[in-house]
Each structure stands twice: as C-alpha cells, then as structure tokens.
Design an enzyme around this catalytic site. Structure first.
Site, short mmCIF file in Angstrom:
data_model
loop_
_atom_site.label_atom_id
_atom_site.label_comp_id
_atom_site.label_asym_id
_atom_site.label_seq_id
_atom_site.Cartn_x
_atom_site.Cartn_y
_atom_site.Cartn_z
N LEU A 51 -2.71 -0.95 8.13
CA LEU A 51 -1.86 -0.11 6.99
C LEU A 51 -0.39 -1.28 6.56
O LEU A 51 -0.01 -1.35 6.83
CB LEU A 51 -1.19 1.19 7.46
CG LEU A 51 -2.48 2.59 7.80
CD1 LEU A 51 -1.38 3.05 8.74
CD2 LEU A 51 -2.62 2.82 7.49
N ASP A 52 -0.43 -0.28 4.81
CA ASP A 52 0.47 -2.04 4.09
C ASP A 52 1.78 -1.24 4.92
O ASP A 52 2.02 -0.27 5.41
CB ASP A 52 0.08 -1.90 3.47
CG ASP A 52 0.66 -0.60 2.28
OD1 ASP A 52 1.56 -0.33 2.31
OD2 ASP A 52 -0.28 -0.44 1.36
N GLU A 53 2.90 -2.30 4.16
CA GLU A 53 4.68 -1.50 4.89
C GLU A 53 4.84 0.48 4.24
O GLU A 53 5.52 0.70 5.24
CB GLU A 53 5.69 -2.33 4.39
CG GLU A 53 6.40 -2.76 4.86
CD GLU A 53 7.13 -3.60 4.15
OE1 GLU A 53 8.76 -3.52 4.11
OE2 GLU A 53 6.65 -4.66 3.16
#
Length: 196
Positions: A51-53
């Site tokens: 999951l991206d930042e």
C-alpha cells in the site's frame, strides 16, 4: 492454503504515512515511517503486496514467500474503498468496471475488468492523521473497487483516468480477510488456515 506452521502471518491496519516495508532503502534515516515501528515482527517478515505511503488499511504480512507469491498471483481479490473528488457518475463507474487506460513508466496499460460501485453510505473510518480537504471545496463521494491485479498506485490511476481523483484510499479486504473493526496501527496474528 496450507504452509509450514513455523511461519508467521499477520494482518495490520497500515496507517497513512507509513511505507509498506521494514528497511529504509537508501532513504534519509528517520525520514520515512516503517512497519517495524508498529510491532515486533519476527525476522524475515515481508509485506504481501504494497500500500503506498498515502494509502491505508489492510496489509497482510508473512514470513513465507510461497504465501506471498500466491496472494500476489492475480487470483486473489483485493477490495478498496476510495474517497474521490466530485460526485462520481454512473458513466465513470461503468468505465472502471470495463477497464481504463492508465500509464506505467511511460507505457500504456488497460486495466482488467473489475467490480466497482458507488457507496451509498459514507464508511466510518478513523479520522486520518493528515486531514482531507472538506466539502467546502466541492463534493466528494466513495466508491468500492475490487481488483485481482495490483499495479503500482492502480486504484488512484484508475479513478483519475475517469475524472475523479482519489483523495483517500483504504484497502478493506484481501480475499476472505477483512479490515472490519481493526484500529489504525493494530496488528493481528493470523492462523494459516484462514489465509487465502
């Protein structure tokens, strides 16, 4: 899926602002928040997919590479709730369902057909650490998108492609494992019999 019982598996509610990794890959020390801050994970633990930042929600972790490969194989459903800028239209939903053109490293890619629908009720997620713009800047709406593929920032690129950029993205389900009432930053150990 049965695996070696010496392995450990976890579900976490990844908070906004954390990277889905344990090692600072050459980034300035302390500049990024990593999963190891949330729990004392055993050595060799890896995130299954990313999951991206700026994305939140359900992230599975394992010490077993076979489990990771299986879940990332494109056979397993992952469901996301996205808060988008604007009141998403039936036409835009239909395009998401049928597949849209997005780009990766300068190459065009058509997403596979997927399940997508507008949510009638606003989901009750905990308030995010970084505030989302409020409705004075125009309406927002929520959409559910269920994918089997997992390209980099795919959901964000898909909603942008149909004219409704994502403001907040929360993964709520991986196969039969759900975020449900987990708290932000919470870690649960999973029984291998409950893995996808």
């Amino acid at each position: 899926m049965s695996t070696n019982s010496l392995h450990k598996h976890f579900a976490i509610y990844k908070p906004y602002g954390f990277l889905s990794q344990f090692v600072n890959n050459g980034q300035k020390q302390n500049s990024k928040r990593l999963l190891g801050e949330l729990y004392d994970f055993p050595e060799g633990t890896m995130a299954i997919g990313r999951l991206d930042e700026k994305s939140e929600g359900l992230l599975l972790l394992t010490t077993d590479g076979k489990v990771s490969n299986h879940i990332c194989s494109g056979k397993i459903e992952k469901e996301y709730f996205a808060q988008v800028n604007g009141n998403i239209t039936p036409e835009a939903i239909k395009k998401l369902q049928e597949g849209v053109e997005i780009g990766f490293s300068g190459k065009k890619y058509i997403t596979a057909p997927c399940k997508a629908f507008k949510l009638t009720d606003i989901p009750k997620f905990p308030e995010r650490s970084k505030k989302i713009r409020d409705d004075r800047h125009g309406p927002t709406s929520w959409v559910s998108i269920t994918l089997r593929e997992g390209k980099y920032r795919q959901v964000r690129k898909m909603t942008s492609a149909v004219g409704f950029p994502t403001l907040r993205l929360v993964r709520i389900r991986v196969d039969n494992i759900r975020l449900n009432q987990m708290k932000v930053g919470e870690v649960k150990e999973l029984d291998e019999n409950n893995l996808p």
